[in-house]
Design an enzyme around this catalytic site. Structure first.
Site, PDB file in Angstrom:
ATOM      1  CG  ASP A 261      -2.291   0.719   1.143  1.00 16.36           C
ATOM      2  OD1 ASP A 261      -2.106   1.658   0.218  1.00 16.36           O
ATOM      3  OD2 ASP A 261      -3.230   0.041   1.368  1.00 16.36           O
ATOM      4  N   GLY A 303      -3.147   4.861  -8.189  1.00 13.32           N
ATOM      5  CA  GLY A 303      -3.030   5.326  -9.412  1.00 13.32           C
ATOM      6  C   GLY A 303      -2.321   6.612  -9.337  1.00 13.32           C
ATOM      7  CG  ASP A 324      -9.829   1.935  -0.902  1.00 12.52           C
ATOM      8  OD1 ASP A 324      -8.610   1.965  -1.680  1.00 12.52           O
ATOM      9  OD2 ASP A 324      -9.794   1.574  -0.023  1.00 12.52           O
TER      10      ASP A 324
END
Ligand code: GAL
Length: 518
Positions: A261, A303, A324
């Site tokens: 992440d 992104g 998300d």
């Protein structure tokens, strides 16, 4: 009127309504008001899932042949290279390869009714994830209360539901398996790391190695999650400054997949500086490559910096292309159209993805999901939107990672996840993602070029009313007669010369595959 007649009449009205609004095939079963288009797998064997598999020299090899059909099935692999063997009873191919190269094998699956045969290419080299990942992830259903037994139950359900026979292979734990500093819940507190600086799991995961051994024993692979900052998005211990130790730990525990992440890395790097965006992923991928097992890397930074342009160069095997999808439960439908259609139809995203590195629009949000208010409830997507969701994902070559409750699969959800002709589009070995070729008002036509020279075509209707959508051969770059097959229904529609028109329900799709005649 007698109760039985009323109920028969209302079912008839329901079926008639859905036949008109969803399709031209009134004979399809309707379950809870949802039309099931995917035919049930037949009794003869069919080999499914990926046709090509990457592995690095020396890494442990594990691939369970996905095949439907009446069990028991006998599995055989012709021309299996030295170092590998196949268990005829389970279809598990194990061992390891020493010599790099491309090995063309033939898989055979035989049962009392018949035999299926298919080429399977094993590519031994640097490249992994030669087709998009298929599996399950814990986040959207179990969020911050995931445990060892939930993960084991998910692996069991992957087998008992039959998803494993359609090519699904990863069982991925998301956030919340490590210690949470300052947590009130005693199962989340403890020593963050061992004396060698390696990360510890929290008490909800008492035996990580035992858990991945169990997942592997079923022929599945295991995935884990962390962040490059000090803490994960949910505030658990993450990898910052312990990257070497933590990756070594993941390898020792037996993981095959890492979702990395971004959370809390904003304190370290500037998200507006490309070098800062890339740094944590370059670092982690260089460490992953040093391990003695293959670990796929999934970038999850939403992104930023047009990650699709460089995700592969920094060692990613897939990269999230937006935020998300299910950040807001009620907003999943809006996100599907925004982060799915709108993101993928701009900026030529399809040009950057391919074997080894895939655009990732997030998980399949169907079935039972967390509503983020402590309940697990059915997806807010309508049946048509769910067909759209899975169709778009397979056209753009997205990972097919289901994130609903896999232990509570209703027939409709399972039918969406296990249509082998749709999966074949997603897993096409040429690895060229699809793109939009035309947009007229609310309707769109998308194409994906496939390895055998055929084309997958999606006719989408983003509008609120059923409407006709036409695919013009001119727009698709086709000439001459084409054999048209409806992929959800798995039915040939005949040969067509310059166009194909179908009625598409509101927010729905018709998925086709076109082969040139002669
Ligand atoms: C988000 C990520 C989600 C999930 C979550 C866990 O940043 O996009 O997919 O992993 O973190 O906290």
């Amino acid at each position: 009127m007698n109760k039985r007649i009323v109920s028969a009449l209302s079912s008839a009205i329901l079926i008639a309504f859905f036949s008109i609004s969803c399709s031209t095939a009134p004979e399809k079963p309707v379950v809870d008001g949802k039309i099931i288009l995917t035919p049930k797998p037949g009794p003869s064997p069919r080999i499914n899932g990926t046709r090509v598999f990457g592995v690095r020299p020396g890494s442990p090899f594990l691939f369970k042949i996905p095949a439907t059909g009446t069990k028991p099935i006998n599995y055989e692999v012709v021309n299996l290279p030295e170092g590998l063997s196949c268990d005829p009873a389970t279809g598990m191919i194990t061992g390891s390869l020493v010599k790099p190269g491309e090995y063309r094998t033939t898989i055979r699956a035989t049962n009392s009714i018949g035999r299926a045969e298919r080429e399977f290419r094993i590519v031994c080299g640097d490249e992994l994830a030669l087709t998009p990942h298929m599996g399950w992830n814990s986040w959207y259903v179990w969020e911050n209360h995931v445990t060892d037994s939930i993960m084991r139950a998910a692996a069991d359900a992957m087998v008992s539901s039959g998803m494993i026979d359609h090519g699904y292979m990863y069982i991925n734990i998301d956030d919340c398996w490590s210690v949470k500093p300052g947590a009130k819940d005693s199962s989340l507190i403890g020593e963050a790391r061992n004396s060698a600086g390696m990360v510890n799991s929290n008490k909800r995961f008492p035996d990580m190695k035992g858990m991945t051994d169990y997942i592997h024993s079923l022929g599945l692979k295991a995935g884990i999650y962390t962040s490059p900052g000090e803490l994960t998005c949910a505030g658990h211990v993450a990898a910052y400054k312990f990257e070497e130790q933590d990756v070594a730990r993941f390898a020792e525990w037996g993981y095959d997949f890492l979702k990395y992440d971004w959370c809390s890395y904003s304190k370290v790097g500037n998200k507006d500086v490309l070098e800062d965006l890339q740094r944590p992923y370059l670092l982690i991928s260089s460490i992953l490559k040093k391990q003695k097992r293959d670990i796929i890397l999934n970038l999850c930074q939403y992104g930023m910096g047009d990650v699709w342009k460089w995700g592969k160069q920094v060692g990613g095997n897939s990269w999230r292309t937006a935020g998300d999808l299910g950040g807001s439960f009620e907003g999943i439908g809006t996100a599907l159209f925004r982060d799915g259609f709108d993101v993928y139809s701009r900026d030529s995203l399809h040009l950057y993805a391919g074997p080894g590195g895939w655009n990732d629009p997030d998980y399949l949000l169907i079935g039972y999901l967390s509503n983020w208010k402590g309940q697990t409830v059915p997806t807010p997507l309508t049946p048509n939107e769910q067909y759209t969701h899975v169709s778009l994902w397979s056209l753009v070559a997205a990972p097919l990672i289901f994130s609903g409750d896999i232990t509570r699969l209703d027939e409709f959800t399972l039918s969406l996840l296990t249509n082998d002709e749709i999966i074949d589009v997603d897993q096409d070995p040429l690895g060229k993602p699809g793109y939009r070729v035309s947009k007229t008002g609310d309707t769109e036509v998308w194409i994906r070029i496939l390895e055998d020279g055929s084309k997958a075509v999606g006719l989408f209707n983003r509008g609120e009313k059923e409407t006709e959508v036409t695919a013009l051969w001119d727009d698709l770059g086709l000439t001459g007669k084409q054999k048209v097959r409806d992929l959800w229904r798995q039915e040939d529609q005949g040969n067509y010369s310059d166009r194909y028109t179908a009625s598409v329900p509101e927010h729905g799709v018709v998925m086709l595959r076109l082969w040139p005649v002669n």
